[in-house]
Design a protein around this motif. Structure first.
Motif, PDB file in Angstrom:
ATOM      1  N   ARG A  49       0.834  -1.182   0.019  1.00 52.25           N
ATOM      2  CA  ARG A  49      -0.132  -0.052   0.228  1.00 52.25           C
ATOM      3  C   ARG A  49       0.935   1.249   0.008  1.00 52.25           C
ATOM      4  NH1 ARG A  49      -5.377   1.293   0.725  1.00 52.25           N
ATOM      5  NH2 ARG A  49      -5.839  -1.051   1.407  1.00 52.25           N
ATOM      6  N   SER A  50       0.639   1.972  -1.072  1.00 57.64           N
ATOM      7  CA  SER A  50       1.365   3.306  -1.048  1.00 57.64           C
ATOM      8  C   SER A  50       0.715   4.283  -0.167  1.00 57.64           C
ATOM      9  CB  SER A  50       1.470   3.781  -2.490  1.00 57.64           C
ATOM     10  OG  SER A  50       1.512   5.211  -2.621  1.00 57.64           O
ATOM     11  N   PRO A  51       1.808   5.186   0.519  1.00 64.27           N
ATOM     12  CA  PRO A  51       1.225   6.185   1.401  1.00 64.27           C
ATOM     13  C   PRO A  51       0.134   7.113   0.472  1.00 64.27           C
ATOM     14  CG  PRO A  51       3.699   5.819   1.714  1.00 64.27           C
ATOM     15  CD  PRO A  51       3.347   5.142   0.576  1.00 64.27           C
ATOM     16  N   ARG A  52       0.681   7.473  -0.587  1.00 66.41           N
ATOM     17  CA  ARG A  52      -0.267   8.336  -1.252  1.00 66.41           C
ATOM     18  C   ARG A  52      -1.451   7.596  -1.911  1.00 66.41           C
ATOM     19  NH1 ARG A  52       4.286   8.003  -5.388  1.00 66.41           N
ATOM     20  NH2 ARG A  52       5.780   9.360  -4.380  1.00 66.41           N
ATOM     21  N   SER A  53      -1.642   6.513  -1.854  1.00 62.87           N
ATOM     22  CA  SER A  53      -2.945   5.755  -2.023  1.00 62.87           C
ATOM     23  C   SER A  53      -3.840   5.843  -0.702  1.00 62.87           C
ATOM     24  CB  SER A  53      -2.608   4.326  -2.226  1.00 62.87           C
ATOM     25  OG  SER A  53      -3.766   3.492  -2.550  1.00 62.87           O
ATOM     26  N   THR A  54      -3.233   5.730   0.492  1.00 69.77           N
ATOM     27  CA  THR A  54      -3.746   5.806   1.544  1.00 69.77           C
ATOM     28  C   THR A  54      -4.192   7.154   1.786  1.00 69.77           C
ATOM     29  OG1 THR A  54      -2.257   4.134   2.631  1.00 69.77           O
ATOM     30  CG2 THR A  54      -3.614   5.413   4.205  1.00 69.77           C
ATOM     31  N   ALA A  55      -3.643   7.965   1.656  1.00 62.81           N
ATOM     32  CA  ALA A  55      -4.055   9.521   1.552  1.00 62.81           C
ATOM     33  C   ALA A  55      -5.184   9.804   0.639  1.00 62.81           C
ATOM     34  CB  ALA A  55      -3.017  10.463   1.392  1.00 62.81           C
ATOM     35  N   LEU A  56      -5.233   9.284  -0.577  1.00 62.45           N
ATOM     36  CA  LEU A  56      -6.157   9.434  -1.499  1.00 62.45           C
ATOM     37  C   LEU A  56      -7.246   8.806  -1.140  1.00 62.45           C
ATOM     38  CD1 LEU A  56      -4.704   9.429  -5.034  1.00 62.45           C
ATOM     39  CD2 LEU A  56      -5.754  11.339  -3.769  1.00 62.45           C
ATOM     40  N   GLU A  57      -7.284   7.719  -0.664  1.00 65.96           N
ATOM     41  CA  GLU A  57      -8.346   6.986  -0.147  1.00 65.96           C
ATOM     42  C   GLU A  57      -9.164   7.608   1.154  1.00 65.96           C
ATOM     43  OE1 GLU A  57      -8.500   2.346   0.305  1.00 65.96           O
ATOM     44  OE2 GLU A  57      -7.826   3.263   2.195  1.00 65.96           O
ATOM     45  N   GLY A  58      -8.586   8.486   1.916  1.00 63.66           N
ATOM     46  CA  GLY A  58      -9.290   9.411   2.998  1.00 63.66           C
ATOM     47  C   GLY A  58      -9.790  10.433   2.412  1.00 63.66           C
ATOM     48  N   GLU A  59      -9.416  11.209   1.430  1.00 64.39           N
ATOM     49  CA  GLU A  59      -9.542  12.338   1.228  1.00 64.39           C
ATOM     50  C   GLU A  59     -10.344  12.667  -0.098  1.00 64.39           C
ATOM     51  OE1 GLU A  59      -8.984  15.574   3.065  1.00 64.39           O
ATOM     52  OE2 GLU A  59      -8.203  14.047   4.584  1.00 64.39           O
ATOM     53  N   ALA A  60      -9.875  11.733  -1.173  1.00 62.96           N
ATOM     54  CA  ALA A  60     -10.612  11.561  -2.556  1.00 62.96           C
ATOM     55  C   ALA A  60     -10.775  10.198  -3.057  1.00 62.96           C
ATOM     56  CB  ALA A  60      -9.705  12.748  -3.360  1.00 62.96           C
ATOM     57  N   PRO A  61     -11.808   9.191  -2.338  1.00 59.97           N
ATOM     58  CA  PRO A  61     -11.906   8.043  -2.634  1.00 59.97           C
ATOM     59  C   PRO A  61     -12.145   7.956  -4.108  1.00 59.97           C
ATOM     60  CG  PRO A  61     -13.548   8.732  -1.047  1.00 59.97           C
ATOM     61  CD  PRO A  61     -12.804   9.922  -1.367  1.00 59.97           C
ATOM     62  N   THR A  62     -13.014   8.554  -4.854  1.00 60.56           N
ATOM     63  CA  THR A  62     -13.182   8.476  -6.156  1.00 60.56           C
ATOM     64  C   THR A  62     -12.144   8.550  -6.917  1.00 60.56           C
ATOM     65  OG1 THR A  62     -15.578   9.347  -5.691  1.00 60.56           O
ATOM     66  CG2 THR A  62     -14.921   9.376  -8.005  1.00 60.56           C
ATOM     67  N   LEU A  63     -11.277   9.704  -6.563  1.00 61.06           N
ATOM     68  CA  LEU A  63     -10.109  10.061  -7.391  1.00 61.06           C
ATOM     69  C   LEU A  63      -9.111   8.682  -7.139  1.00 61.06           C
ATOM     70  CD1 LEU A  63      -7.955  11.731  -9.226  1.00 61.06           C
ATOM     71  CD2 LEU A  63      -7.485  12.580  -6.863  1.00 61.06           C
ATOM     72  N   LYS A  64      -9.120   8.220  -6.089  1.00 53.79           N
ATOM     73  CA  LYS A  64      -8.220   6.883  -5.788  1.00 53.79           C
ATOM     74  C   LYS A  64      -8.605   5.877  -6.820  1.00 53.79           C
ATOM     75  CE  LYS A  64      -6.693   3.478  -2.440  1.00 53.79           C
ATOM     76  NZ  LYS A  64      -6.883   2.303  -3.668  1.00 53.79           N
ATOM     77  N   GLU A  66     -10.168   6.133  -9.481  1.00 54.85           N
ATOM     78  CA  GLU A  66      -9.724   6.365 -10.796  1.00 54.85           C
ATOM     79  C   GLU A  66      -8.122   6.030 -11.041  1.00 54.85           C
ATOM     80  OE1 GLU A  66     -10.290  10.072 -13.844  1.00 54.85           O
ATOM     81  OE2 GLU A  66     -11.636   9.954 -12.175  1.00 54.85           O
ATOM     82  N   VAL A  67      -7.359   6.752 -10.297  1.00 52.63           N
ATOM     83  CA  VAL A  67      -6.050   6.393 -10.324  1.00 52.63           C
ATOM     84  C   VAL A  67      -5.633   4.966 -10.298  1.00 52.63           C
ATOM     85  CG1 VAL A  67      -3.731   6.903  -8.989  1.00 52.63           C
ATOM     86  CG2 VAL A  67      -5.278   8.488  -9.381  1.00 52.63           C
ATOM     87  N   ASP A  68      -6.289   4.126  -9.459  1.00 52.30           N
ATOM     88  CA  ASP A  68      -5.920   2.577  -9.589  1.00 52.30           C
ATOM     89  C   ASP A  68      -6.076   1.953 -10.918  1.00 52.30           C
ATOM     90  OD1 ASP A  68      -5.235   2.470  -6.736  1.00 52.30           O
ATOM     91  OD2 ASP A  68      -7.194   1.623  -6.041  1.00 52.30           O
ATOM     92  N   PHE A  69      -7.514   2.538 -11.467  1.00 54.19           N
ATOM     93  CA  PHE A  69      -7.668   2.058 -12.697  1.00 54.19           C
ATOM     94  C   PHE A  69      -6.763   2.293 -13.865  1.00 54.19           C
ATOM     95  CE2 PHE A  69      -9.476   2.721 -16.925  1.00 54.19           C
ATOM     96  CZ  PHE A  69     -10.177   1.510 -17.060  1.00 54.19           C
ATOM     97  N   TYR A  70      -6.344   3.597 -13.975  1.00 57.82           N
ATOM     98  CA  TYR A  70      -5.238   4.010 -14.790  1.00 57.82           C
ATOM     99  C   TYR A  70      -3.950   3.296 -14.732  1.00 57.82           C
ATOM    100  CZ  TYR A  70      -8.692   7.174 -16.742  1.00 57.82           C
ATOM    101  OH  TYR A  70      -9.588   7.816 -17.772  1.00 57.82           O
ATOM    102  N   MET A  71      -3.385   3.152 -13.308  1.00 61.10           N
ATOM    103  CA  MET A  71      -2.255   2.395 -12.820  1.00 61.10           C
ATOM    104  C   MET A  71      -2.257   0.936 -13.512  1.00 61.10           C
ATOM    105  SD  MET A  71      -0.247   4.841 -12.142  1.00 61.10           S
ATOM    106  CE  MET A  71       1.109   4.029 -11.501  1.00 61.10           C
ATOM    107  N   SER A  72      -3.421   0.525 -13.387  1.00 59.01           N
ATOM    108  CA  SER A  72      -3.603  -0.832 -13.809  1.00 59.01           C
ATOM    109  C   SER A  72      -3.389  -0.952 -15.369  1.00 59.01           C
ATOM    110  CB  SER A  72      -4.896  -1.427 -13.280  1.00 59.01           C
ATOM    111  OG  SER A  72      -4.799  -3.039 -13.302  1.00 59.01           O
ATOM    112  N   SER A  73      -3.935  -0.041 -15.962  1.00 59.24           N
ATOM    113  CA  SER A  73      -4.173   0.072 -17.449  1.00 59.24           C
ATOM    114  C   SER A  73      -2.570   0.145 -17.888  1.00 59.24           C
ATOM    115  CB  SER A  73      -4.941   1.135 -18.026  1.00 59.24           C
ATOM    116  OG  SER A  73      -6.287   0.877 -17.828  1.00 59.24           O
ATOM    117  N   ILE A  74      -1.874   1.052 -17.189  1.00 64.59           N
ATOM    118  CA  ILE A  74      -0.618   1.217 -17.431  1.00 64.59           C
ATOM    119  C   ILE A  74       0.402  -0.063 -17.300  1.00 64.59           C
ATOM    120  CG2 ILE A  74       1.734   2.674 -16.912  1.00 64.59           C
ATOM    121  CD1 ILE A  74      -0.364   5.051 -16.256  1.00 64.59           C
ATOM    122  N   TYR A  75       0.236  -0.570 -16.276  1.00 63.32           N
ATOM    123  CA  TYR A  75       0.664  -1.909 -15.921  1.00 63.32           C
ATOM    124  C   TYR A  75       0.452  -2.903 -17.070  1.00 63.32           C
ATOM    125  CZ  TYR A  75       3.198  -4.354 -12.350  1.00 63.32           C
ATOM    126  OH  TYR A  75       3.951  -5.136 -11.548  1.00 63.32           O
TER     127      TYR A  75
END
Length: 115
Positions: A49-64, A66-75
């Motif tokens: 778990r990335s510290p950035r991911s944890t921060a986004l989860e608490g502050e902007a869950p929808t953005l997190k 979306e970021v997870d989706f795009y990072m998976s696509s890049i992977y």
């Protein structure tokens, strides 16, 4: 083509998978297993778990999400490129599912059938 289910080949696959993880997230997986059945390579990976991911989860869950989706696509794009370039694999599809709450990812590589 090399013996796909040999231990050495599986180590190469795991190394490539982890390299991509390090490039994209800054660190590798905590658990990684690769299996090969006929024309399908499957990676079972537990990511950190990335510290950035944890921060986004608490502050902007929808953005997190979306970021997870795009990072998976890049992977998926990167693993396809690296497997083609470095191991000469020809693929029909790269399928990946990632579960953010548990950090598990399953990636299936469907190889083209040779006739």
């Amino acid at each position: 083509m090399p013996q796909l289910d040999s231990n050495e080949y599986k180590k190469k696959l795991c190394h490539l998978y982890n390299e991509i993880s390090k490039e994209l997230f800054g660190f590798g997986t905590t658990l990684l297993k690769v299996s090969i059945e006929q024309n399908i390579i499957t990676f079972h990976a537990k990511h950190r778990r990335s510290p950035r991911s944890t921060a986004l989860e608490g502050e902007a869950p929808t953005l997190k999400h979306e970021v997870d989706f795009y990072m998976s696509s890049i992977y998926k794009k990167r693993i396809r490129e690296r497997l083609e370039q470095e191991l000469g694999l020809s693929m029909d599809a790269v399928l990946r599912d990632y579960d953010p709450p548990t950090q598990w990812a399953i990636t299936n590589i469907i190889l083209k059938q040779t006739e």
